[in-house]
Design a protein around this motif. Structure first.
Motif, PDB file in Angstrom:
ATOM      1  N   ARG A 119      -6.517   1.670   9.122  1.00 31.97           N
ATOM      2  CA  ARG A 119      -7.196   0.506   8.547  1.00 31.97           C
ATOM      3  C   ARG A 119      -7.519   0.695   7.065  1.00 31.97           C
ATOM      4  NH1 ARG A 119     -11.779  -1.579  12.455  1.00 31.97           N
ATOM      5  NH2 ARG A 119     -11.555  -3.328  11.041  1.00 31.97           N
ATOM      6  N   ASN A 120      -7.219   1.879   6.532  1.00 32.82           N
ATOM      7  CA  ASN A 120      -7.397   2.079   5.096  1.00 32.82           C
ATOM      8  C   ASN A 120      -6.160   1.610   4.339  1.00 32.82           C
ATOM      9  OD1 ASN A 120     -10.013   3.709   4.669  1.00 32.82           O
ATOM     10  ND2 ASN A 120      -9.028   4.721   6.405  1.00 32.82           N
ATOM     11  N   SER A 121      -6.315   1.441   3.049  1.00 32.40           N
ATOM     12  CA  SER A 121      -5.216   0.975   2.213  1.00 32.40           C
ATOM     13  C   SER A 121      -4.829   2.067   1.231  1.00 32.40           C
ATOM     14  CB  SER A 121      -5.670  -0.277   1.458  1.00 32.40           C
ATOM     15  OG  SER A 121      -4.677  -0.716   0.577  1.00 32.40           O
ATOM     16  N   PHE A 122      -3.605   2.576   1.366  1.00 30.99           N
ATOM     17  CA  PHE A 122      -3.143   3.662   0.503  1.00 30.99           C
ATOM     18  C   PHE A 122      -1.982   3.187  -0.359  1.00 30.99           C
ATOM     19  CE2 PHE A 122      -4.672   5.692   4.463  1.00 30.99           C
ATOM     20  CZ  PHE A 122      -5.706   6.458   3.943  1.00 30.99           C
ATOM     21  N   SER A 123      -2.085   3.398  -1.647  1.00 35.42           N
ATOM     22  CA  SER A 123      -1.025   2.945  -2.549  1.00 35.42           C
ATOM     23  C   SER A 123      -0.787   3.981  -3.624  1.00 35.42           C
ATOM     24  CB  SER A 123      -1.432   1.619  -3.198  1.00 35.42           C
ATOM     25  OG  SER A 123      -0.560   1.304  -4.256  1.00 35.42           O
ATOM     26  N   THR A 124       0.478   4.091  -4.084  1.00 31.43           N
ATOM     27  CA  THR A 124       0.730   4.956  -5.238  1.00 31.43           C
ATOM     28  C   THR A 124       0.357   4.228  -6.528  1.00 31.43           C
ATOM     29  OG1 THR A 124       3.036   4.241  -5.215  1.00 31.43           O
ATOM     30  CG2 THR A 124       2.545   6.363  -4.181  1.00 31.43           C
ATOM     31  N   ASP A 125       0.065   2.945  -6.433  1.00 28.42           N
ATOM     32  CA  ASP A 125      -0.413   2.162  -7.587  1.00 28.42           C
ATOM     33  C   ASP A 125       0.474   2.425  -8.815  1.00 28.42           C
ATOM     34  OD1 ASP A 125      -2.022   0.486  -9.119  1.00 28.42           O
ATOM     35  OD2 ASP A 125      -3.464   2.055  -9.614  1.00 28.42           O
ATOM     36  N   LYS A 135       4.831  10.865  -8.690  1.00 31.03           N
ATOM     37  CA  LYS A 135       3.557  10.281  -8.281  1.00 31.03           C
ATOM     38  C   LYS A 135       3.488  10.187  -6.755  1.00 31.03           C
ATOM     39  CE  LYS A 135       0.365   6.844  -9.982  1.00 31.03           C
ATOM     40  NZ  LYS A 135       0.165   5.597 -10.703  1.00 31.03           N
ATOM     41  N   ALA A 153       2.870  13.615  -5.306  1.00 27.93           N
ATOM     42  CA  ALA A 153       1.468  13.994  -5.501  1.00 27.93           C
ATOM     43  C   ALA A 153       0.566  13.229  -4.528  1.00 27.93           C
ATOM     44  CB  ALA A 153       1.050  13.716  -6.943  1.00 27.93           C
ATOM     45  N   ALA A 154       0.866  11.956  -4.329  1.00 28.35           N
ATOM     46  CA  ALA A 154       0.035  11.147  -3.427  1.00 28.35           C
ATOM     47  C   ALA A 154       0.142  11.662  -1.996  1.00 28.35           C
ATOM     48  CB  ALA A 154       0.455   9.684  -3.497  1.00 28.35           C
ATOM     49  N   GLN A 188      -1.779  14.920  -1.665  1.00 26.51           N
ATOM     50  CA  GLN A 188      -3.216  14.687  -1.680  1.00 26.51           C
ATOM     51  C   GLN A 188      -3.701  14.099  -0.350  1.00 26.51           C
ATOM     52  OE1 GLN A 188      -4.417  12.156  -5.044  1.00 26.51           O
ATOM     53  NE2 GLN A 188      -5.525  11.039  -3.468  1.00 26.51           N
ATOM     54  N   LEU A 189      -2.952  13.134   0.182  1.00 26.91           N
ATOM     55  CA  LEU A 189      -3.362  12.504   1.439  1.00 26.91           C
ATOM     56  C   LEU A 189      -3.242  13.481   2.601  1.00 26.91           C
ATOM     57  CD1 LEU A 189      -1.787   8.977   0.906  1.00 26.91           C
ATOM     58  CD2 LEU A 189      -4.214   9.561   0.867  1.00 26.91           C
ATOM     59  N   LYS A 222      -6.200  15.731   2.420  1.00 26.95           N
ATOM     60  CA  LYS A 222      -7.474  15.075   2.683  1.00 26.95           C
ATOM     61  C   LYS A 222      -7.630  14.669   4.143  1.00 26.95           C
ATOM     62  CE  LYS A 222      -8.744  12.207  -0.630  1.00 26.95           C
ATOM     63  NZ  LYS A 222      -9.801  12.812  -1.429  1.00 26.95           N
ATOM     64  N   TYR A 223      -6.580  14.108   4.736  1.00 32.29           N
ATOM     65  CA  TYR A 223      -6.724  13.508   6.069  1.00 32.29           C
ATOM     66  C   TYR A 223      -6.046  14.298   7.197  1.00 32.29           C
ATOM     67  CZ  TYR A 223      -8.413   9.368   3.568  1.00 32.29           C
ATOM     68  OH  TYR A 223      -9.123   8.500   2.786  1.00 32.29           O
TER      69      TYR A 223
END
Lengths: 462, 452
Positions: free
Chosen positions: B84-90, B103, B106-107, B110-111, B114-115
């Protein structure tokens, strides 16, 4: 759902976003274009962009949102989207018959490099109709940038200085706000006896009345003659640096209309600034009606100030709105502890904008300290709140996750608000908007106090 | 716009039952310039995969695609909420110029740190298809580095319409479910339930019916599914499919590769629900199951049918318009409305297939307008001309119907209660009644009762 958000803050080197506090440019351009009368926004890109933007706007405004798309296919992305856009322009005039098509680009068409002005020039456009465009690369800025870009394009395409002397009228650029806010700003301006042109103006478009008929082009929106006439006004007031000042400056450059950028008129101070600017420009007196309203607002502020004093607040959303709210809650004696926008531009020292500086200046003046961030996300905001808890959260619908996780009172303001209704009809600007904000904020705080009160502390009169 | 013109080239996509040959054109690209109600490849892929609860759904692209799909589906989870979270490389301008692979890497790193997910889906968006990031390579390397599965979803928006997105999602799922031990394929006496996204808990209702029949559900694709559930997917001996538009392709590939047969079911409406349960029992081929199924149907019908009959009496003679995503839902809705003595006078889909439209044509009454990939002015025109009292649709159709003074039901992401099975049939009837018979419609037109 946010269980995994840790209190410990680590530098996120990837630049990725977790739970955004912004969305992309095209939706802002689409919303701005809806503020032109008889205009069909057109999304030059894949079908999904248009569909997502319409869906998002529909959920916020609960009104039909009309926009067309170039419906990109694999071929178009290889050979360029010129043919698609030309077909689209032809189809749109034939079938939907708008007065104006307002094209905005998407990340896809920006990257493949479609030359929109040239495609428009070589398209079949019926006599008396117009196609305008703006570039809205989704990988730059945010939805606020898109709104600003489309508004600036309105100046580029329409504004003309045709009279030798400037007219006794003011242009007002309201920024990315609700139609309820636009109506309130117009009411204030009318009461100040200042003839005005508001652009864009989505009132009467995305808050249109029920008639039992579907109007593809509702009554509202700035008309084409008005947009042209903006070049003859003696002043432009841009409300909000991020959403409105670019267009105002462009109007100065193109038609020599002097521009003033003010804060979005949220709260007593910013509303005063708007009215004073109008009074100076039109040498009019502030009518008793507005003095009365202001007096009522001050009366309400004094009646209720003890509810607010020293309460800590976290605020997030679009930069112009957040700046206004921050200033206002401080005038109530509240302490903005965390202030964040997803819109980039505005790191301290940057030339593009100055969200962080603006907010810092506000809190510095009050001798306070706050966490302030542009280009942030709600993951960061949540971590801040875990480290320094607050009494209240103010922001758009997406704040509800944090409010639930941290059990915070929550006031919904800004875009989008998708889980409550009627908000888009009601202003947060002007003195009356400030009264409404007080009602919402004190309602949230006192409901919480009631909920948490022990039986013996549960009070009838508060 | 009351006098909507037909768009040149759209005529083949609209027919009136009984007046023309039965063949409707569908499954084609939309005409440029249409106000289409359709979405894109990414949207199709995301809605299918999103209900996988313990996965990270990382959108590789500028922020919009991720922002608009943040927790919009209404899929319920019995445990994990990570999805339900929103993850983006933006992606920003620099990334577009120099490529987004760094990028993205790296994303993911990191995820993963973290998770600690077991599974990350990486969705490609329009721009990724153009700048040419090698998603496969990035995902493969990241998967190795973290010892988890990182699956690319090839969902650049422009490579087709929403159906292409369903296929991209099915391809990703097909990769995911590849069994480690081929010996176990098809060995469980259980079934997979495909094409239910557990909106408002619908998959749980069906799972419970099947439990009462003595049939075990192996995994639901993808409602309330977890990584571990999906890894066992190939053990089931039969696949049943509810939403055919999205899952037909996966069922086909599973049959081809693993020899798992599939059958189409529908749990919308009393008739289809009972029939589907009987067919499932027949496939299981166990007399005990058949008996329990009949008992279940009798039990459910005994308390459902009188309620439906009550609503039927209040609603008989009303007319409905239907505009939904897939063809199979449209077919079920015609039958379900008949159970309420409501005639469907206009029916269309965004992505219906030819054979589905043939069935719709067989089922529909003479004079019913059938249309593919409709735009709002067509919807307006036919709802008005056909004098529909009610529209069934999705988010964007709701205010359109309301503006015309028509009642509305969301049969898509925004549904607020289950519409599947017997309980769903009651909810549906109640919702139809609530909206069609609301007093608010009296106030719509000037001179109506509200103007007394």
């Amino acid at each position: 759902m946010l269980d995994a958000t840790t209190k410990e803050i680590k530098e996120r080197a990837s630049g990725g976003v977790i739970n955004p506090a912004k969305t992309c440019q095209p939706i802002g351009a689409m919303y701005a274009a809806l503020g032109i009368h008889g205009c069909l926004p057109h999304s030059h890109g894949s079908q999904g962009c248009c569909s997502f933007h319409r869906m998002h706007l529909t959920r916020h405004f609960r009104d039909p949102i009309m926009a067309s798309t170039s419906s990109f296919t694999e071929g178009a992305s290889v050979f360029g989207g010129g043919a698609n856009l030309k077909t689209a322009i032809k189809t749109i005039f034939q079938v939907y018959n708008p007065d104006i098509i307002a094209v905005h680009t998407t990340c896809l068409t920006e990257t493949i490099g479609d030359d929109i002005p040239n495609i428009i020039k070589t398209s079949e456009i019926p006599e008396g109709k117009m196609v305008i465009h703006t570039n809205t690369p989704s990988y730059v800025g945010s939805h606020v940038t898109g709104f600003s870009n489309m508004t600036k394009s309105m100046v580029n395409y329409f504004a003309e200085a045709t009279t030798p002397l400037k007219k006794e009228q003011v242009n007002i650029i309201p920024g990315f706000v609700n139609p309820g806010d636009m109506r309130e700003i117009k009411r204030l301006t009318r009461l100040m006896n200042a003839p005005y042109i508001m652009f864009p103006d989505t009132s009467g478009v995305v808050d249109s009345p029920m008639t039992g008929e579907f109007q593809m082009y509702p009554k509202g929106g700035t008309t084409q003659p008005e947009l042209i006439d903006t070049g003859n006004s003696k002043l432009t007031i841009a409300l909000g640096r991020f959403a409105s000042s670019d267009a105002a400056e462009q109007l100065d450059k193109k038609c020599k209309v002097p521009a003033v950028t003010l804060k979005a008129p949220i709260g007593i101070k910013a509303t005063d600034a708007l009215l004073m600017t109008l009074r100076r420009a039109f040498v009019s007196d502030v009518p008793y009606e507005l003095e009365e309203e202001r007096g009522q607002l001050v009366d309400i502020m004094t009646d209720t100030h003890f509810h607010f004093h020293g309460k800590k607040v976290a605020i997030f959303g679009d930069p112009d709105i957040v700046t206004g709210i921050t200033e206002f809650v401080m005038s109530l004696g509240m302490i903005p502890v965390h202030v964040l926008t997803g819109t980039p531009g505005g790191a301290v020292g940057s030339v593009v904008g100055s969200f962080e500086e603006d907010i810092k200046e506000l809190v510095d003046q009050a001798g306070l300290k706050a966490n302030i961030k542009a280009a942030g996300d709600l993951f960061t905001l949540h971590q801040w709140i875990k480290n320094e808890p607050v009494d209240l959260l103010i922001g758009n619908t997406y704040g509800k996750y944090i409010a639930r996780a941290e059990d915070l009172p929550f006031v919904r303001v800004g875009f989008p608000v998708m889980d409550r209704s009627v908000h888009s009809y009601m202003p947060i600007v002007g003195y009356r908007g400030a009264m409404r904000l007080i009602e919402m904020i004190s309602g949230a705080l006192l409901d919480r106090q009631d909920r948490d009160a022990a039986d013996e502390d549960f009070e009838l009169v508060m | 716009m009351s006098q909507a013109q037909a768009i040149d080239g759209r005529q083949d996509f609209i027919i009136t039952k009984g007046k023309q040959k039965a063949h409707l054109k569908c499954d084609a690209d939309s005409i440029a310039g249409c106000v289409s109600q359709r979405a894109c490849v990414y949207c199709g892929a995301r809605v299918v995969l999103n209900p996988i609860t313990d996965a990270i759904h990382l959108v590789h692209g500028p922020i919009g695609c991720s922002a608009y799909t943040w927790d919009i589906r209404g899929s319920l989870s019995s445990g994990e909420e990570l999805f339900r979270n929103s993850f983006s490389t933006d992606l920003r301008e620099q990334d577009v110029i120099f490529g987004g692979e760094k990028k993205l890497t790296a994303a993911i790193d990191q995820l993963a740190a973290k998770y600690h997910p077991k599974l990350i889906f990486v969705y490609s968006t329009c721009i990724v298809g153009v700048i040419g990031d090698d998603l496969e390579a990035v995902c493969r390397t990241a998967a190795k580095r973290h010892g988890i599965e990182v699956i690319p979803v090839q969902s650049s928006g422009f490579i087709g319409n929403k159906s292409a997105g369903y296929r991209a999602a099915c391809d990703a799922l097909f990769r995911l479910i590849e069994p480690e031990n081929r010996e176990l394929v098809g060995k469980d006496k259980s079934i997979n339930y495909l094409g239910d996204f557990n909106l408002a808990g619908e998959a749980w209702i069906i799972r419970d019916y099947l439990r009462q029949m003595g049939v075990t559900v192996n995994v639901v694709l993808t409602g309330d599914a977890t990584y571990a559930d999906l890894k066992k997917a190939t053990r089931a001996s039969v696949n049943i499919i509810q939403c055919a538009g999205s899952m037909h392709y996966l069922a086909g590939r599973m049959e081809e590769t693993y020899g798992i047969p599939y059958m189409q079911v529908s749990f919308l409406g009393l008739e289809d629900t009972s029939e589907s349960l009987r067919r499932i029992a027949a496939v299981i081929g166990d007399s005990e199951v058949v008996a329990r199924t009949e008992a279940l149907i009798a039990r459910e019908m005994s308390h459902t049918a009188p309620v439906i009959e009550g609503y039927r009496q209040k609603l008989a003679g009303k007319k409905a318009a239907v505009y939904v995503g897939g063809g199979f839902k449209a077919i079920s809705l015609i039958k379900q409305f008949r159970e309420l003595s409501i005639e469907v006078v206009m029916i269309g889909t965004q992505t219906g297939r030819q054979e589905e439209y043939d069935t719709i044509n067989d089922l529909a009454s003479d004079g019913t307008v059938i249309l593919d990939d409709a735009n709002p002015s067509e919807l307006e025109r036919f709802m008005t001309d056909q004098e529909a009292d009610l529209l069934v649709g999705g988010v964007k159709e709701r205010p359109l119907a309301y503006k015309l003074g028509k009642a509305f039901i969301d049969h898509n992401h925004d549904r607020k209660h289950p519409l599947s099975g017997y309980v769903g049939a009651i909810n549906f009837a109640k919702e139809v009644y609530t909206t069609v018979c609301s007093p608010v419609w009296k106030y719509v037109r000037a001179g109506g009762e509200g103007h007394e």
